[in-house]
Design a protein around this motif. Structure first.
Motif, short mmCIF file in Angstrom:
data_model
loop_
_atom_site.label_atom_id
_atom_site.label_comp_id
_atom_site.label_asym_id
_atom_site.label_seq_id
_atom_site.Cartn_x
_atom_site.Cartn_y
_atom_site.Cartn_z
N ASP A 86 0.83 -1.20 0.00
CA ASP A 86 0.00 0.00 0.00
C ASP A 86 0.87 1.26 0.00
O ASP A 86 0.54 2.24 -0.67
CB ASP A 86 -0.92 -0.02 1.23
CG ASP A 86 -1.85 1.17 1.27
OD1 ASP A 86 -2.70 1.29 0.37
OD2 ASP A 86 -1.72 1.99 2.21
N LEU A 141 -5.72 -6.47 12.17
CA LEU A 141 -6.60 -5.46 11.57
C LEU A 141 -6.14 -4.06 11.94
O LEU A 141 -6.11 -3.16 11.09
CB LEU A 141 -8.04 -5.70 12.02
CG LEU A 141 -8.77 -6.89 11.40
CD1 LEU A 141 -10.08 -7.15 12.13
CD2 LEU A 141 -9.04 -6.63 9.91
N ALA A 142 -5.78 -3.88 13.22
CA ALA A 142 -5.30 -2.57 13.66
C ALA A 142 -4.00 -2.22 12.94
O ALA A 142 -3.76 -1.05 12.58
CB ALA A 142 -5.09 -2.58 15.17
N GLN A 168 -3.06 -3.19 9.88
CA GLN A 168 -3.34 -2.78 8.50
C GLN A 168 -3.94 -1.38 8.45
O GLN A 168 -3.57 -0.56 7.60
CB GLN A 168 -4.27 -3.78 7.82
CG GLN A 168 -4.49 -3.48 6.34
CD GLN A 168 -5.28 -4.55 5.63
OE1 GLN A 168 -6.24 -5.07 6.17
NE2 GLN A 168 -4.88 -4.88 4.41
N LEU A 169 -4.87 -1.08 9.36
CA LEU A 169 -5.47 0.26 9.39
C LEU A 169 -4.43 1.31 9.74
O LEU A 169 -4.45 2.42 9.18
CB LEU A 169 -6.62 0.29 10.39
CG LEU A 169 -7.85 -0.54 10.01
CD1 LEU A 169 -8.87 -0.55 11.15
CD2 LEU A 169 -8.50 -0.01 8.73
N SER A 170 -3.53 0.99 10.65
CA SER A 170 -2.47 1.94 11.02
C SER A 170 -1.56 2.23 9.83
O SER A 170 -1.16 3.39 9.60
CB SER A 170 -1.65 1.39 12.18
OG SER A 170 -2.45 1.22 13.33
N ARG A 206 -2.35 1.99 6.65
CA ARG A 206 -3.11 2.78 5.67
C ARG A 206 -3.17 4.24 6.10
O ARG A 206 -3.07 5.15 5.26
CB ARG A 206 -4.50 2.20 5.47
CG ARG A 206 -4.51 0.85 4.77
CD ARG A 206 -5.94 0.34 4.57
NE ARG A 206 -6.69 1.20 3.67
CZ ARG A 206 -6.66 1.14 2.35
NH1 ARG A 206 -5.88 0.26 1.75
NH2 ARG A 206 -7.39 1.96 1.63
N PHE A 207 -3.35 4.47 7.39
CA PHE A 207 -3.36 5.84 7.91
C PHE A 207 -1.98 6.48 7.72
O PHE A 207 -1.86 7.62 7.25
CB PHE A 207 -3.76 5.81 9.39
CG PHE A 207 -3.65 7.14 10.08
CD1 PHE A 207 -4.53 8.17 9.80
CD2 PHE A 207 -2.63 7.37 11.01
CE1 PHE A 207 -4.42 9.39 10.44
CE2 PHE A 207 -2.51 8.58 11.65
CZ PHE A 207 -3.41 9.60 11.36
#
Length: 476
Positions: free
Chosen positions: A281, A345-346, A348-350, A352-353
């Protein structure tokens, strides 16, 4: 003659090359891969291996062992790859024969083939570094009238070692080679081009090198081949750094140390499968939104698969196995898997952020990503107090050069990472002793962590000591 001059002398456009072939009276030595056939026959043969995952693992083992070091160097690498697939997955040859005719029809260089077929007065000789058992099926499907095919054999690596010029001289003789027109796209063929009467170095539109098994996903492929190619980062940056600290910080509290290490290895696979998605990403965001993205050349070649779902299958499957091993002989709990899934999950979200922030603001969440790398496993297994200090030192040592890089540097600074980590470990361990007493520093875990930090920092420590000098010996 310098290489630059040779390139300038030999290089021709596709149109000029076709015209030169029509006007030439003499033998025509034509390259196959990415010339007559607009792809690579060796890669396409390996791409027929099934199951692809097994083939990729075999090829990665070869890349790790590098047996071509003893047969002539990188020029013989493909010999080992093809022989390994052919011996351990023999059905690949049948799959290739069934597929070769279709590939030849789809990726033939038709303007070149039409020109050669119309030029009946000259003998067309295909000369290729491809392997004879592979290219035979391919040439048969090109629709070209060929006088002879000179290809590398698979009984030994000799042909790949000696190169095309020697192969041509041995099979055709020096006179025919000297009187020939040679058409190739490869700089590796400069000796052959220099030896012939009419050299043509031509890059054809539509020619494409497509890596074998590029559609087969394996964790770590993107990291080792695209994000950090040639750095052996999985061994040097993950196993020798992160994983060693995972083990040393926790194994002293494990009832079954061997199973504990195995379980941590599976947990590491699960973690890095998702962490690698963050790198994918990161590169995609950089390519789309940044004016000067830091992307490797391999990014644009897209040599590996980057799916969205399969990494999660790997991550959750290896996590379930890890939890089973770590909890043995007790049954694994669904709660452990839920906690680990939530952490992934956290993560991957971190990522992306983080990837969508400006570069100066990234300084602060970068520390969180490094904390996850260093200590994510601690949500499932206990760690010793001195182990926590070692992990903290590891995080700070990784964050420090990033801070300096983002504040003012264009290049990644040399902060003597291992020496800085050793210093942080000493400082944090001293604070731990002040807080709870010296007892946590007197067990073998503390000794192992100190020993490993000293071992990894030995060169930097020695360099620092040798460079140190006193300033009070000579007046200013």
């Amino acid at each position: 003659m310098t290489t630059a001059v040779r390139l300038s002398t030999h290089s021709r456009s596709p149109r000029a090359a076709l015209s030169a072939i029509r006007d030439f009276d003499g033998p025509l030595l034509i390259d196959l891969d990415e010339t007559l056939y607009l792809r690579n026959s060796t890669e396409d043969f390996i791409d027929c291996a099934c199951p692809g995952l097994v083939a990729i693992v075999l090829l990665r083992v070869l890349d790790l062992l590098k047996p071509w070091r003893w047969t002539g160097g990188p020029a013989t690498r493909d010999f080992w790859r093809v022989r390994t697939i052919g011996l351990l997955m023999p059905w690949t040859r049948g799959r290739w024969r069934r597929r070769a005719h279709r590939l030849a029809a789809e990726h033939a260089n038709q303007p070149l083939i039409d020109t050669l077929n119309a030029h009946r007065s000259s003998a067309v000789i295909i000369i290729t570094n491809g392997f004879a058992p592979i290219v035979g099926a391919l040439v048969a499907g090109l629709g070209l009238s060929v006088h002879q095919v000179i290809a590398a054999g698979l009984s030994s690596a000799r042909d790949r070692r000696i190169g095309k010029l020697r192969m041509a001289q041995e099979q055709l003789g020096d006179r025919i080679v000297g009187d020939a027109l040679v058409l190739s796209d490869s700089l590796d063929d400069l000796p052959l081009l220099d030896a012939c009467r009419r050299p043509l170095l031509t890059i054809w539109p539509g020619a494409r090198f497509r890596s074998a098994l590029a559609r087969t996903y394996l964790p770590g492929q993107y990291l080792s081949q695209v994000k950090r190619p040639g750095e052996r980062y999985i061994v040097r940056g993950i196993l020798q750094e992160d994983f060693v600290f995972w083990v040393l910080a926790s194994v002293g509290l494990a009832a079954l140390p061997v199973l504990h290490v195995l379980g941590l290895g599976l947990l590491l696979l699960s973690f890095w499968t998702i962490y690698e998605l963050g790198y994918v990403d990161n590169d995609r965001v950089a390519a789309r939104y940044e004016s000067d993205p830091k992307l490797s050349a391999a990014y644009h070649a897209a040599p590996v698969a980057t799916p969205r779902v399969r990494p999660w299958i790997w991550a959750l499957g290896s996590a379930a196995l890890a939890i089973t091993v770590l909890r043995w002989p007790a049954p694994p709990g669904i709660g452990d898997l839920a906690i680990w899934t939530g952490l992934l999950l956290a993560l991957q979200l971190s990522f992306r952020f983080y990837n969508r922030l400006d570069k100066q603001t990234r300084i602060w969440p970068f520390a969180g990503l490094q904390l996850a790398r260093a200590a994510a496993f601690a949500v499932l297994v206990p760690i010793s107090p001195v182990g926590a200090m070692a992990l903290g030192a590891h995080v700070l040592a990784r964050w420090t050069p990033y801070l300096l890089y983002r504040i003012g540097g264009r290049e990644w600074p040399d902060t003597r990472f291992h020496l800085v980590r050793l210093m942080f470990f000493g400082v944090l361990s001293g604070l731990l002793a002040l807080a709870v007493g010296i007892a946590p520093l007197l067990d073998w875990t503390a000794a192992a962590l100190l020993g490993w930090n000293l071992f990894r920092a030995r060169k930097e420590l020695l360099s620092m000591v040798n460079a140190a000098s006193r300033i009070d010996r000579t007046p200013a």
